[in-house]
Write a protein that holds these residues in place. Structure first.
Motif, PDB file in Angstrom:
ATOM      1  N   ALA A   7       0.831  -1.198   0.000  1.00  9.77           N
ATOM      2  CA  ALA A   7       0.000   0.000   0.000  1.00  9.77           C
ATOM      3  C   ALA A   7       0.865   1.247   0.000  1.00  9.77           C
ATOM      4  CB  ALA A   7      -0.928  -0.008   1.204  1.00  9.77           C
ATOM      5  N   GLU A   8       0.435   2.245  -0.757  1.00 13.92           N
ATOM      6  CA  GLU A   8       1.085   3.547  -0.815  1.00 13.92           C
ATOM      7  C   GLU A   8       0.039   4.616  -0.540  1.00 13.92           C
ATOM      8  OE1 GLU A   8       4.164   4.459  -1.220  1.00 13.92           O
ATOM      9  OE2 GLU A   8       5.156   2.612  -1.863  1.00 13.92           O
ATOM     10  N   THR A 185      -4.284   1.258 -11.241  1.00  9.10           N
ATOM     11  CA  THR A 185      -4.092   2.147 -10.104  1.00  9.10           C
ATOM     12  C   THR A 185      -5.197   3.188 -10.013  1.00  9.10           C
ATOM     13  OG1 THR A 185      -1.691   1.852 -10.297  1.00  9.10           O
ATOM     14  CG2 THR A 185      -2.462   3.704  -8.984  1.00  9.10           C
ATOM     15  N   ALA A 186      -5.628   3.734 -11.158  1.00 11.43           N
ATOM     16  CA  ALA A 186      -6.700   4.723 -11.151  1.00 11.43           C
ATOM     17  C   ALA A 186      -7.996   4.117 -10.610  1.00 11.43           C
ATOM     18  CB  ALA A 186      -6.913   5.277 -12.556  1.00 11.43           C
ATOM     19  N   ALA A 187      -8.320   2.894 -11.040  1.00  9.40           N
ATOM     20  CA  ALA A 187      -9.537   2.242 -10.549  1.00  9.40           C
ATOM     21  C   ALA A 187      -9.448   1.945  -9.057  1.00  9.40           C
ATOM     22  CB  ALA A 187      -9.781   0.953 -11.339  1.00  9.40           C
ATOM     23  N   ARG A 188      -8.290   1.479  -8.607  1.00 10.32           N
ATOM     24  CA  ARG A 188      -8.132   1.178  -7.178  1.00 10.32           C
ATOM     25  C   ARG A 188      -8.179   2.448  -6.333  1.00 10.32           C
ATOM     26  NH1 ARG A 188      -3.186  -3.319  -7.285  1.00 10.32           N
ATOM     27  NH2 ARG A 188      -4.384  -4.979  -8.336  1.00 10.32           N
ATOM     28  N   MET A 189      -7.618   3.540  -6.841  1.00 15.55           N
ATOM     29  CA  MET A 189      -7.645   4.789  -6.089  1.00 15.55           C
ATOM     30  C   MET A 189      -9.073   5.307  -5.950  1.00 15.55           C
ATOM     31  SD  MET A 189      -5.538   8.325  -6.806  1.00 15.55           S
ATOM     32  CE  MET A 189      -3.985   7.469  -6.574  1.00 15.55           C
ATOM     33  N   ALA A 190      -9.838   5.268  -7.030  1.00 16.85           N
ATOM     34  CA  ALA A 190     -11.233   5.703  -6.965  1.00 16.85           C
ATOM     35  C   ALA A 190     -12.027   4.826  -6.005  1.00 16.85           C
ATOM     36  CB  ALA A 190     -11.847   5.681  -8.359  1.00 16.85           C
ATOM     37  N   ARG A 191     -11.772   3.517  -6.013  1.00 17.87           N
ATOM     38  CA  ARG A 191     -12.476   2.609  -5.109  1.00 17.87           C
ATOM     39  C   ARG A 191     -12.133   2.909  -3.648  1.00 17.87           C
ATOM     40  NH1 ARG A 191     -10.238  -1.860  -6.554  1.00 17.87           N
ATOM     41  NH2 ARG A 191     -11.497  -2.003  -8.454  1.00 17.87           N
ATOM     42  N   ALA A 192     -10.866   3.191  -3.365  1.00 14.23           N
ATOM     43  CA  ALA A 192     -10.470   3.486  -1.991  1.00 14.23           C
ATOM     44  C   ALA A 192     -11.087   4.791  -1.501  1.00 14.23           C
ATOM     45  CB  ALA A 192      -8.941   3.558  -1.899  1.00 14.23           C
ATOM     46  N   ILE A 193     -11.166   5.797  -2.388  1.00  8.96           N
ATOM     47  CA  ILE A 193     -11.772   7.076  -1.986  1.00  8.96           C
ATOM     48  C   ILE A 193     -13.264   6.898  -1.744  1.00  8.96           C
ATOM     49  CG2 ILE A 193     -12.262   9.424  -2.757  1.00  8.96           C
ATOM     50  CD1 ILE A 193      -9.627   9.380  -4.285  1.00  8.96           C
ATOM     51  N   ASN A 194     -13.936   6.134  -2.582  1.00 13.85           N
ATOM     52  CA  ASN A 194     -15.376   5.920  -2.399  1.00 13.85           C
ATOM     53  C   ASN A 194     -15.667   5.143  -1.121  1.00 13.85           C
ATOM     54  OD1 ASN A 194     -16.100   7.278  -4.758  1.00 13.85           O
ATOM     55  ND2 ASN A 194     -15.882   5.429  -6.017  1.00 13.85           N
ATOM     56  N   GLN A 195     -14.799   4.200  -0.769  1.00  9.36           N
ATOM     57  CA  GLN A 195     -15.003   3.457   0.468  1.00  9.36           C
ATOM     58  C   GLN A 195     -14.802   4.333   1.697  1.00  9.36           C
ATOM     59  OE1 GLN A 195     -12.306   0.149   0.190  1.00  9.36           O
ATOM     60  NE2 GLN A 195     -13.610  -1.004  -1.258  1.00  9.36           N
ATOM     61  N   ALA A 196     -13.894   5.320   1.584  1.00  9.45           N
ATOM     62  CA  ALA A 196     -13.599   6.160   2.744  1.00  9.45           C
ATOM     63  C   ALA A 196     -14.483   7.399   2.830  1.00  9.45           C
ATOM     64  CB  ALA A 196     -12.127   6.591   2.709  1.00  9.45           C
ATOM     65  N   ALA A 197     -14.844   7.987   1.673  1.00  2.86           N
ATOM     66  CA  ALA A 197     -15.591   9.248   1.681  1.00  2.86           C
ATOM     67  C   ALA A 197     -17.035   9.103   1.249  1.00  2.86           C
ATOM     68  CB  ALA A 197     -14.891  10.267   0.784  1.00  2.86           C
ATOM     69  N   GLY A 198     -17.449   7.925   0.795  1.00  2.00           N
ATOM     70  CA  GLY A 198     -18.826   7.735   0.391  1.00  2.00           C
ATOM     71  C   GLY A 198     -18.926   7.378  -1.080  1.00  2.00           C
ATOM     72  N   VAL A 233      -3.515   3.143  -0.925  1.00  2.00           N
ATOM     73  CA  VAL A 233      -3.956   2.474  -2.143  1.00  2.00           C
ATOM     74  C   VAL A 233      -2.897   1.454  -2.539  1.00  2.00           C
ATOM     75  CG1 VAL A 233      -4.594   2.771  -4.562  1.00  2.00           C
ATOM     76  CG2 VAL A 233      -5.224   4.515  -2.891  1.00  2.00           C
ATOM     77  N   ASN A 234      -3.343   0.300  -2.995  1.00  2.00           N
ATOM     78  CA  ASN A 234      -2.424  -0.707  -3.527  1.00  2.00           C
ATOM     79  C   ASN A 234      -2.215  -0.437  -5.014  1.00  2.00           C
ATOM     80  OD1 ASN A 234      -2.140  -2.133  -1.100  1.00  2.00           O
ATOM     81  ND2 ASN A 234      -4.016  -3.296  -1.492  1.00  2.00           N
ATOM     82  N   PRO A 235      -1.093   0.160  -5.407  1.00  2.60           N
ATOM     83  CA  PRO A 235      -0.884   0.469  -6.829  1.00  2.60           C
ATOM     84  C   PRO A 235      -0.654  -0.788  -7.646  1.00  2.60           C
ATOM     85  CG  PRO A 235       1.108   0.933  -5.589  1.00  2.60           C
ATOM     86  CD  PRO A 235       0.060   0.551  -4.574  1.00  2.60           C
ATOM     87  N   ALA A 236      -0.853  -0.662  -8.937  1.00  2.00           N
ATOM     88  CA  ALA A 236      -0.601  -1.783  -9.843  1.00  2.00           C
ATOM     89  C   ALA A 236       0.879  -2.123  -9.860  1.00  2.00           C
ATOM     90  CB  ALA A 236      -1.087  -1.435 -11.243  1.00  2.00           C
ATOM     91  N   ALA A 237       1.169  -3.382 -10.076  1.00  2.00           N
ATOM     92  CA  ALA A 237       2.570  -3.809 -10.174  1.00  2.00           C
ATOM     93  C   ALA A 237       3.226  -3.132 -11.362  1.00  2.00           C
ATOM     94  CB  ALA A 237       2.651  -5.324 -10.318  1.00  2.00           C
ATOM     95  N   PRO A 238       4.460  -2.668 -11.225  1.00  5.18           N
ATOM     96  CA  PRO A 238       5.133  -2.006 -12.346  1.00  5.18           C
ATOM     97  C   PRO A 238       5.324  -2.950 -13.518  1.00  5.18           C
ATOM     98  CG  PRO A 238       6.690  -2.471 -10.588  1.00  5.18           C
ATOM     99  CD  PRO A 238       5.331  -2.778 -10.047  1.00  5.18           C
ATOM    100  N   ARG A 239       5.356  -2.372 -14.702  1.00  3.74           N
ATOM    101  CA  ARG A 239       5.529  -3.167 -15.907  1.00  3.74           C
ATOM    102  C   ARG A 239       6.920  -3.784 -15.949  1.00  3.74           C
ATOM    103  NH1 ARG A 239       4.617  -0.873 -22.100  1.00  3.74           N
ATOM    104  NH2 ARG A 239       4.923  -2.865 -23.173  1.00  3.74           N
ATOM    105  N   ALA A 240       6.971  -5.041 -16.353  1.00  2.00           N
ATOM    106  CA  ALA A 240       8.270  -5.701 -16.468  1.00  2.00           C
ATOM    107  C   ALA A 240       9.110  -4.990 -17.526  1.00  2.00           C
ATOM    108  CB  ALA A 240       8.088  -7.171 -16.840  1.00  2.00           C
ATOM    109  N   ARG A 241      10.307  -4.583 -17.141  1.00  2.65           N
ATOM    110  CA  ARG A 241      11.108  -3.781 -18.052  1.00  2.65           C
ATOM    111  C   ARG A 241      12.588  -4.046 -17.813  1.00  2.65           C
ATOM    112  NH1 ARG A 241       9.808   2.518 -18.497  1.00  2.65           N
ATOM    113  NH2 ARG A 241       7.930   1.553 -19.360  1.00  2.65           N
ATOM    114  N   VAL A 242      13.341  -4.063 -18.901  1.00  2.00           N
ATOM    115  CA  VAL A 242      14.799  -4.164 -18.857  1.00  2.00           C
ATOM    116  C   VAL A 242      15.359  -2.955 -19.584  1.00  2.00           C
ATOM    117  CG1 VAL A 242      16.830  -5.509 -19.505  1.00  2.00           C
ATOM    118  CG2 VAL A 242      14.717  -6.688 -18.816  1.00  2.00           C
ATOM    119  N   VAL A 243      16.190  -2.175 -18.895  1.00  3.14           N
ATOM    120  CA  VAL A 243      16.789  -0.972 -19.461  1.00  3.14           C
ATOM    121  C   VAL A 243      18.279  -1.227 -19.677  1.00  3.14           C
ATOM    122  CG1 VAL A 243      17.190   1.491 -19.165  1.00  3.14           C
ATOM    123  CG2 VAL A 243      15.083   0.463 -18.283  1.00  3.14           C
ATOM    124  N   VAL A 244      18.735  -0.992 -20.912  1.00  4.51           N
ATOM    125  CA  VAL A 244      20.132  -1.247 -21.282  1.00  4.51           C
ATOM    126  C   VAL A 244      20.752   0.049 -21.759  1.00  4.51           C
ATOM    127  CG1 VAL A 244      21.661  -2.482 -22.846  1.00  4.51           C
ATOM    128  CG2 VAL A 244      19.664  -3.644 -21.899  1.00  4.51           C
TER     129      VAL A 244
END
Length: 353
Positions: A7-8, A185-198, A233-244
């Motif tokens: 959670a963040e 993450t956007a969907a989870r954030m909206a869900r968390a706000i609705n659960q806490a604020a109505g 909020v539990n953010p989405a897992a970051p995209r798998a990425r390799v940077v070279v």
């Protein structure tokens, strides 16, 4: 294997739309340098600026006069105006030489208006600079220098003269912009706000924005935003990425990178060609001529190839451990990752910079 959620707080995942800093810039003069200023014979704009400044103080310099000043430098002054800044507050400024000054160390910036993108003045800068470096030069021309001497900082060197209006206290809604776009993450954030604020308080607009209904009064809106910032909020897992980084050989692999079943063999082939010309010397009184005959030797050496077998779902730790056991270099790792990507076995985005 799924990545455990962590959670963040909302304040670490998003910012409020319209609440941002604004960039300011201005042109000014630095005086009081110890002979390290602009060579005015090569920077005519410095002389013009000095004449204009002196004219404002009632000092008129003849047009055919070219003052050879060494203690003045023309500079650009930049600053970032934080949101909600009010007149009378102070901000830091950065001073950078635009002429051929050798050093700004010990100089004082004269009052410089700082303008925004619309051309209006939002702050006035002035003060003594802090230059994080030093330099020395001998009579023979040898010199030494640490850091950059032509850029300085004035802590709290500008006073705010005008505030920038923000849409924070206008309208029925506030919008939260995600730092990293993600539908999940956007969907989870909206869900968390609705659960806490109505119910129906927040609504995800896209992968970046979440619209939230907020109180109309400024004080209540501030308290409401403070409440939102501390929601978890539990953010989405970051995209798998390799940077070279192909220039430096640096490879960064995300923790959630996985590979499909694959086998990779990697080795190096070295071919060496040596030229050893020979001189042919005829015997005495034979009438022959001395000639040079070419002699080449070619050798090829192939290092032992290292084979890597990756099972389904192999993780980052397994990949790095297998490569380190055979003493592979960063270049070897880059070649292996590129081979996995071409074979369709690397379940991650490969980014080359």
């Amino acid at each position: 294997m799924s990545v455990p959620a962590q959670a963040e707080k909302v304040r670490n995942l998003a910012s409020i739309a319209g609440v941002r800093s604004n960039q300011l810039v201005g042109y000014g003069l630095v005086v009081g340098l110890d002979g390290t200023g602009d060579q005015t014979s090569q920077t005519p704009f410095t002389i013009q600026s000095i004449k204009n400044m002196l004219l404002q103080f009632g000092v008129s310099v003849p047009a055919d006069t070219n003052p050879q000043l060494k203690n003045v430098a023309a500079v650009m002054v930049s600053a970032s105006l934080p949101p909600f800044s009010k007149p009378g507050q102070h901000i830091d400024v950065t001073v950078s030489s635009i002429g051929n000054a050798k050093s700004l160390r010990g100089g004082t910036l004269l009052m410089t208006p700082l303008r925004g993108a619309n051309g209006q003045v939002y702050a006035l800068a002035q003060g003594n600079m802090v230059v994080g470096g030093y330099g020395a030069q001998g009579a023979s021309g040898s010199s030494t220098q640490v850091n950059t001497l032509t850029v300085g900082l004035i802590p709290n060197g500008a006073s705010v003269e005008r505030s920038v209006p923000t849409p924070f206290d206008h309208g029925q809604y506030i919008t939260l912009d995600l730092n990293t776009p993600s539908f999940t993450t956007a969907a989870r954030m909206a869900r968390a706000i609705n659960q806490a604020a109505g119910p129906n308080t927040a609504e995800p607009m896209d992968a970046t924005s979440v619209r939230v209904t907020a109180p109309a009064k400024a004080g209540q809106r501030v308290a409401f935003v403070s409440f939102l910032e501390n929601l978890e909020v539990n953010p989405a897992a970051p995209r798998a990425r390799v940077v070279v980084n192909a220039r430096t050989g640096t490879v960064i692999i995300g923790s959630n990178v996985r590979v499909l079943p694959a086998a990779v063999a990697h080795g190096n082939l070295t071919v060496t060609i040596s030229e050893n010309p020979q001189v042919s010397q005829p015997s005495a009184l034979s009438g022959g001529q001395t000639t040079v005959t070419p002699s080449s030797s070619v050798s090829a050496k192939q290092q032992k190839a290292h084979a890597f077998v990756f099972k389904p779902g192999t993780s980052l730790d397994s990949i790095v451990r297998a490569i380190n056991q055979v003493g592979a270099t960063p270049d070897d790792l880059i070649a292996i990752l590129e081979a996995l990507k071409k074979a369709g076995a690397l379940k991650a985005q490969l980014v080359v910079i």
